[in-house]
Design an enzyme around this catalytic site. Structure first.
Site, PDB file in Angstrom:
ATOM      1  N   ARG A 195       0.853  -1.196   0.000  1.00 55.76           N
ATOM      2  CA  ARG A 195       0.000   0.000   0.000  1.00 55.76           C
ATOM      3  C   ARG A 195       0.891   1.250   0.000  1.00 55.76           C
ATOM      4  O   ARG A 195       1.065   1.917   1.006  1.00 55.76           O
ATOM      5  CB  ARG A 195      -0.941  -0.007   1.198  1.00 55.76           C
ATOM      6  N   ASP A 201      -3.691  -1.885  -6.960  1.00 52.56           N
ATOM      7  CA  ASP A 201      -4.335  -2.344  -5.723  1.00 52.56           C
ATOM      8  C   ASP A 201      -5.694  -2.958  -6.028  1.00 52.56           C
ATOM      9  O   ASP A 201      -6.734  -2.295  -5.956  1.00 52.56           O
ATOM     10  CB  ASP A 201      -4.468  -1.163  -4.755  1.00 52.56           C
ATOM     11  N   TYR A 243      -3.574  -1.538   7.300  1.00 55.17           N
ATOM     12  CA  TYR A 243      -4.731  -2.347   7.652  1.00 55.17           C
ATOM     13  C   TYR A 243      -4.895  -2.372   9.171  1.00 55.17           C
ATOM     14  O   TYR A 243      -3.953  -2.150   9.927  1.00 55.17           O
ATOM     15  CB  TYR A 243      -4.578  -3.785   7.141  1.00 55.17           C
TER      16      TYR A 243
END
Length: 382
Positions: free
Chosen positions: A123, A131, A230
């Site tokens: 990311r 992505d 995340y």
């Protein structure tokens, strides 16, 4: 000889997406010395014909020939019989569930092959176009709000009529990642009164920017975000408190959409049975964490059930319900990735000094490179 890129048919019965669409086939052929083999019928559910693929420059072949390509593009881990037939010269690229089904990568490694799970694309800003998880999550969040609106026996928006005024539905979205934020935005567009909750306090601004209110629990979640962006798993004591703290917010919701996932772990429990019992009859829960067991204690993955007069939906592949745009977005991320990773001669450049390749190459010529995958496999055999 140019390198070959194979696109076999999806093995899953609920999979309608095509991993490549004709427009992307044409663009890849224009920029790379690569021969694209597309299995006959691969785009049928996304409304792309074999003739369209051929016109774009692909060769339409049978499924076996697609699986025999140098690079095989797939929407799910290959089935066991396909993994067993791989050679050391092949690379499998696509959605391979590396942290949820690491045994598939172990089988690929045993054949001496290479695996590039797209879920492991880092990311970082220069990899945003690659992505695929964000692209698919956006579709899932959008569709979840629509499914909830259809299932709920009430209006979503405020309705003023000669017969009376109907209050807007109350929607709670748990998890403010890409799917959750899209669900919030869609529910707001449908006219609902929306609240959002996430263990990461930093998401408050994003939730409120979409017109929703932020649910704040008396729970310390200061260390709830990992380096990869995340959510991290909460400590056990906090995990046990969270459902009870959320319970009153669930109880006053007509719809709850849950999206909380921890990569490589069972989905965290955020709605217990007591919270479901507290909801009004006819209420709806859409559990986007169903593929990993679900955020609700009563979720049954892959189906819709009614418990305590509440409808519990456990979809496992919502993007596949919108195959045209899901295929387009998936194919565009594949194109961006191949544009980045392919050499001029159409072969993959395994430059492990490159952050993207280093992160996503989980298996290389039979060696499992990804530490998390290796630790999961070690734990399963311990």
């Amino acid at each position: 000889m140019p390198a070959t890129l194979g696109v076999p048919r999806a093995a899953a019965t609920d999979e309608t997406r095509a991993a490549l669409i004709p427009d992307v086939v044409e663009r890849l052929q224009d920029t790379h010395d690569v021969q694209i083999r597309v299995a006959s019928g691969v785009g049928a559910d996304a409304y792309h014909t074999d003739d369209e693929y051929e016109a774009a420059g692909a060769t339409v072949v049978n499924d076996d020939d697609a699986w025999a390509a140098n690079i095989v593009l797939t929407l799910a881990p290959p089935p066991p019989e396909r993994r067993a037939a791989l050679s050391s010269e092949q690379t499998v690229l696509g959605l391979l569930s590396p942290l949820d089904t690491p045994e598939a990568l172990a089988d690929i490694a045993q054949q001496g092959a290479t695996a590039l799970p797209m879920e492991l694309v880092p990311r970082i800003s220069r990899a945003q176009s690659m992505d695929v998880l964000s692209a698919m999550s956006s579709l899932a969040g959008y569709r979840a709000a629509l499914e909830a609106a259809l299932r709920l026996p009430k209006f979503f928006p405020l309705m003023s009529t000669a017969a009376g005024t109907i209050r807007p539905a109350s929607v709670l979205v748990v998890g403010a990642g890409v799917a959750g934020l899209q669900a919030i935005a869609t529910a707001k567009r449908l006219g609902a009164k929306v609240r959002g909750y996430d263990i990461r306090d930093a998401t408050r601004e994003e939730i409120e920017s979409l017109g929703a209110s932020f649910v704040k629990l008396e729970l310390d979640t200061s260390l709830s975000e990992g380096d990869d962006g995340y959510a991290k798993e909460l400590e056990q004591a906090k995990q046990e408190r969270q459902p009870e703290l959320l319970r009153p917010h669930v109880a006053k919701s007509d719809v709850v959409i849950t999206t909380a996932l921890i990569p490589g772990r069972p989905a965290p429990l955020v709605i217990n049975e007591g919270a479901v019992e507290d909801m009004a009859p006819g209420s709806v829960i859409v559990d986007l964490a169903a593929p990993n067991g679900g955020n609700c204690a009563l979720t049954e993955p892959g189906t819709t059930v009614t418990r305590h007069n509440v409808h519990l939906m456990g979809p496992t592949n919502l993007p596949a319900t919108m195959p045209v745009h899901a295929s387009e977005l998936f194919a565009n991320t594949v194109r961006a990735l191949l544009d980045y990773l392919l050499d001029d001669d159409g072969t993959l450049a395994f430059d492990f000094d490159d952050e993207v390749m280093d992160a996503m190459c989980a298996v290389h010529h039979g060696t499992i490179r990804n530490e998390r995958v290796r630790s999961l496999l070690d734990a399963s055999t311990a």
